[in-house]
Design an enzyme around this catalytic site. Structure first.
Site: not given
Ligand code: F6R
Length: 255
Positions: A66, A134
């Site tokens: 993403d 979430n």
């Molecule tokens: C980012 C993505 C998101 C993150 C998720 C967890 O490329 O795909 O789904 O993996 O928001 O983010 P963190 O690791 O910062 O808690």
């Protein structure tokens, strides 16, 4: 599904990087689906170590999940920048091709089609994921329906406020992103999902054991036959102990 629980993000990151290394060493043209965010940093740090020790990335293709819409690649909070900063910068060998959605594209529909054709050309061997508090995966946010292919997503207020920690002001967090769809994620041959911290415990427990629901996108992973959950004791804390054995790896091995 495998669940591996570690006593620290560092040891979990080392394990995750060893799974990526295995794919890189054994496949002719390894295709890695990559994520961004705090959780995967430990994996990328360990993978960088392996590359410095001689692991060759030059046959590997990477495809990121993403990107924010409206942030240029050199913006410090763009996912282009994150990947350079945490994984690729100064490495002695780099992937032969690296793809990240273009959040600056003039025509976002065309960009989504372009990205889907890349995923079609290079089927993903190993997909690395984090999980939102979430339950989102990639930027597939909880909803009454989920998109299968790459699409534009409006980030939920919860995701915007969680991600605000990386920006000066919450108003600076982009409201939209481009994300790979759930079907593309599920088509990966193998999936590794990493999660650390108490804040993720509820989403992890529901995704692993709860009903499969579009308002908890990570629960869709129950449909996949090769998912490894790489957790720490806090993110595993809402799972019944009989699901993962109740003993974290490495804490059992260190004196
Ligand atoms: C980012 C993505 C998101 C993150 C998720 C967890 O490329 O795909 O789904 O993996 O928001 O983010 P963190 O690791 O910062 O808690």
């Amino acid at each position: 599904m495998k669940i591996r629980v570690f006593s620290s993000p560092q040891s979990a990151g080392l394990y995750a990087s060893s799974l990526l290394e295995e794919a890189i060493l054994t496949l002719e043209q390894p295709v890695l689906g990559l994520a961004t965010g705090s959780t995967v940093i430990a994996c990328y740090a360990a993978l960088r170590g392996l590359v410095w020790c001689g692991l060759d990335l030059s046959k590997t293709v990477t495809i990121n999940l993403d990107e924010y819409i409206g942030l240029p690649p050199l913006h410090p909070q763009s996912y282009h920048y994150f990947m350079e900063d945490t994984l690729f910068r100064d490495l002695p060998s780099r992937p032969k091709e690296m793809y990240i959605p273009n959040g600056m594209a003039a025509n976002l529909d065309v960009e989504c089609d372009r990205y889907d054709s890349i995923i079609h050309k290079y089927p993903i061997d190993v997909q690395l994921l984090g999980i939102g508090v979430n339950g989102h995966i990639g930027f597939n946010e909880p909803s009454h329906s989920l998109f299968s292919r790459t699409h534009v997503v409006h980030l939920t207020p919860e995701t915007i406020s969680v991600n605000a920690r990386f920006f000066d002001r919450v108003e600076d967090v982009p409201k939209r992103a481009l994300t790979m769809g759930v079907q593309s994620i599920l088509q990966a041959r193998k999936i590794i999902l990493m999660a650390f911290g108490k804040g993720k415990a509820d989403a992890v427990a529901k995704a692993v054991q709860g009903e499969v629901r579009t308002d908890l996108p990570a629960s869709m992973l129950q449909f996949h036959r090769d998912v490894t959950w790489i957790l720490d004791t806090e993110s595993a804390s809402a799972l019944p102990r009989n699901v993962w054995g109740g003993h974290s790896i490495l804490s059992e091995m260190t004196p």
